[in-house]
Design an enzyme around this catalytic site. Structure first.
Site, mmCIF file in Angstrom:
data_model
loop_
_atom_site.group_PDB
_atom_site.id
_atom_site.type_symbol
_atom_site.label_atom_id
_atom_site.label_comp_id
_atom_site.label_asym_id
_atom_site.label_seq_id
_atom_site.Cartn_x
_atom_site.Cartn_y
_atom_site.Cartn_z
ATOM 1 N N SER A 5 0.799 -1.224 0.000
ATOM 2 C CA SER A 5 0.000 0.000 0.000
ATOM 3 C C SER A 5 0.834 1.277 0.000
ATOM 4 C CB SER A 5 -0.935 -0.005 1.197
ATOM 5 O OG SER A 5 -0.207 -0.207 2.385
ATOM 6 N N HIS A 45 -5.448 -4.158 -1.932
ATOM 7 C CA HIS A 45 -5.209 -3.121 -2.951
ATOM 8 C C HIS A 45 -5.183 -3.694 -4.357
ATOM 9 C CE1 HIS A 45 -4.741 0.650 -0.807
ATOM 10 N NE2 HIS A 45 -4.156 -0.016 0.163
ATOM 11 N N LYS A 70 -12.339 -1.102 -0.760
ATOM 12 C CA LYS A 70 -11.508 -0.193 -1.550
ATOM 13 C C LYS A 70 -12.107 -0.087 -2.958
ATOM 14 C CE LYS A 70 -7.582 -0.464 1.466
ATOM 15 N NZ LYS A 70 -6.749 -1.449 2.135
HETATM 16 C C1 LIG Z 1 -6.867 -1.753 3.571
HETATM 17 C C2 LIG Z 1 -6.251 -3.068 3.835
HETATM 18 C C3 LIG Z 1 -6.889 -4.001 4.651
HETATM 19 C C4 LIG Z 1 -8.153 -3.664 5.386
HETATM 20 O O1 LIG Z 1 -9.267 -3.727 4.570
HETATM 21 P P1 LIG Z 1 -10.654 -3.099 5.100
HETATM 22 O O2 LIG Z 1 -11.680 -3.750 4.282
HETATM 23 O O3 LIG Z 1 -10.538 -1.622 4.904
HETATM 24 O O4 LIG Z 1 -10.747 -3.457 6.552
HETATM 25 C C5 LIG Z 1 -6.329 -5.245 4.802
HETATM 26 N N1 LIG Z 1 -5.174 -5.577 4.182
HETATM 27 C C6 LIG Z 1 -4.511 -4.692 3.398
HETATM 28 C C7 LIG Z 1 -3.257 -5.121 2.714
HETATM 29 C C8 LIG Z 1 -5.025 -3.413 3.199
HETATM 30 O O5 LIG Z 1 -4.384 -2.544 2.418
#
Ligand SMILES: *Cc1c(COP(=O)(O)O)cnc(C)c1O
Length: 395
Positions: free
Chosen positions: A183, A211, A242
């Site tokens: 990320s 992501h 996301k």
């Molecule tokens: C954003 C993210 C999460 C969390 O996902 P949510 O649905 O927002 O709880 C988990 N793992 C990674 C790698 C992320 O970037």
């Protein structure tokens, strides 16, 4: 008596202020879009994870409204008591088809998917082999399991093999875990090499596609699909929060694994099911992705366009391979200044500093979406050029 004054908490907050890392949350006063009202000002929004513009898509809004009329607002219980609505099962079946896997289980978020799945898979006497830059929810999931955790240098396959060799004879189950897309830098995990090492040494593989869901793969199926490895990666985590534009997380894999998490994935058992409107909107998002690649194509086109502009201006965008494009500023103060000045120039791009990234690698992180227009991106690039020159990041 009465409430305690919690002085020790106040002291901790003061420490944050002394270190210059105390912050106020930015306030979004409009839908999440390519241009949003943030802290009272309309700006180009380069910080959402709304990759495809689905968070505010008319078809998702409509699906959500219809579901509210049909099902009401809440699910009323955890899935395992009587919160398991047919619309939740419909979403899971749709995701399983979309991902080309035997089965899927949906959790309340990507975070809880990791917090539930990892302890569900490994236990005392097992080992987790984890990329050092894995997401916080993976780290927490690892802690919640009673397995030992060893880390390898970020995407360093020699180091991964070294670590595997160190632990391979001492544990029963060995689980390699990696983010699919990282990320902070926007680089893609080296899944073909990871899978090869895993098969050579008898390790299981686990990829968190938060992501990459909706981003990689021919229609956004994720990083495993992107590399043609859907049938060689044991556990795929996805998020619905996301690019899919709503909220939720899921685990995709073999049927026995999914059935097991149905019995032992703790957030699934002890936290209420997603509102039916959430499930309905997610189903509609997968419909949209399945019908055409228009949105993913537009997102990639925009991302490549903006990245090229930033590079031509002379910015350091690191090793990004995805729409996540960092603009590396160096020290923390410079990144904060870049973000602050960009906002004055009409662009919202959040700064990211130590300890989220290494010292000296502070940055502003941009995510271009399918919803941005070329004009948005030209305007944003012009703001970057102006501010970048002003603070000495580019000539
Ligand atoms: C954003 C993210 C999460 C969390 O996902 P949510 O649905 O927002 O709880 C988990 N793992 C990674 C790698 C992320 O970037």
């Amino acid at each position: 008596m009465g409430l305690h004054d919690l002085d020790f908490i106040t002291k901790r907050l003061d420490e944050l202020k002394e270190q210059g890392v105390y912050r106020q949350l930015p306030v979004l006063q409009s839908p999440s879009g390519p241009r949003s009202v943030i802290n009272g000002k309309e700006v180009i929004n380069l910080s959402s994870n709304n990759y495809l513009g689905l968070a505010n898509h008319p078809r998702l809004r409509e699906a959500g409204k219809k579901a509210i009329d049909k099902w009401g607002m809440g699910a009323g219980a955890v899935r395992t008591i009587i919160g398991n609505m047919s619309i939740h099962e419909e979403l899971e079946e749709k995701l399983a088809k979309f991902k080309h896997v035997e089965a899927v289980i949906v959790f309340q978020s990507g975070f809880t998917a990791n917090a539930g799945a990892i302890p569900g898979i490994v236990d005392k006497g097992d080992v987790i082999i984890s990329d050092e830059l894995n997401h916080a929810s993976i780290i927490d999931g690892c802690r919640l399991s009673k397995a030992d955790v060893v880390r390898y240098k970020h995407s360093d396959m020699e180091d991964l093999e070294r670590v595997i060799n160190e632990v391979k004879d001492n544990y029963s189950t060995k689980l390699i875990i990696t983010d699919g897309v990282f990320s902070m830098d926007g680089d893609i995990a080296k899944l073909p090499e990871i899978v090869e090492l895993a098969e050579k040494y008898g390790c299981l593989t686990y990829v968190d596609d938060a992501h990459s869901s909706g981003v990689l793969g021919s229609s956004g199926q994720g990083s495993a699909h992107h590399f043609g490895l859907s049938d060689r990666i044991d556990v795929q985590i996805g998020t619905l929060s996301k690019a899919i534009g709503v909220v939720g997380g899921y685990v995709a894999g073999r049927r026995n694994l999914i059935e097991w998490l149905n019995h032992r994935g703790r957030p699934f058992l002890f936290s209420t099911a997603a509102p039916p409107a959430v499930a309905a909107a997610c189903i509609e998002a997968i419909n949209i992705l399945s019908e055409s690649t228009e949105l993913t194509d537009k997102m990639w086109d925009n991302a490549n366009y903006f990245k090229k502009k930033l590079n031509e201006l002379g910015f350091n965008t690191g090793k990004s391979e995805t729409p996540i494009t960092p603009v590396i500023a160096g020290d923390d103060r410079k990144a904060v200044e870049l973000s602050r000045r960009l906002f004055e120039e009409g662009v919202f791009a959040q700064s990211i500093v130590f300890p989220t990234v290494a010292k000296g690698a502070a940055r502003v992180r941009t995510i271009v979406t399918a919803a941005h227009t070329k004009e948005d991106l030209d305007e944003a690039a012009a703001a970057f050029a102006k501010v970048g020159r002003e603070i000495g990041l580019i000539k």
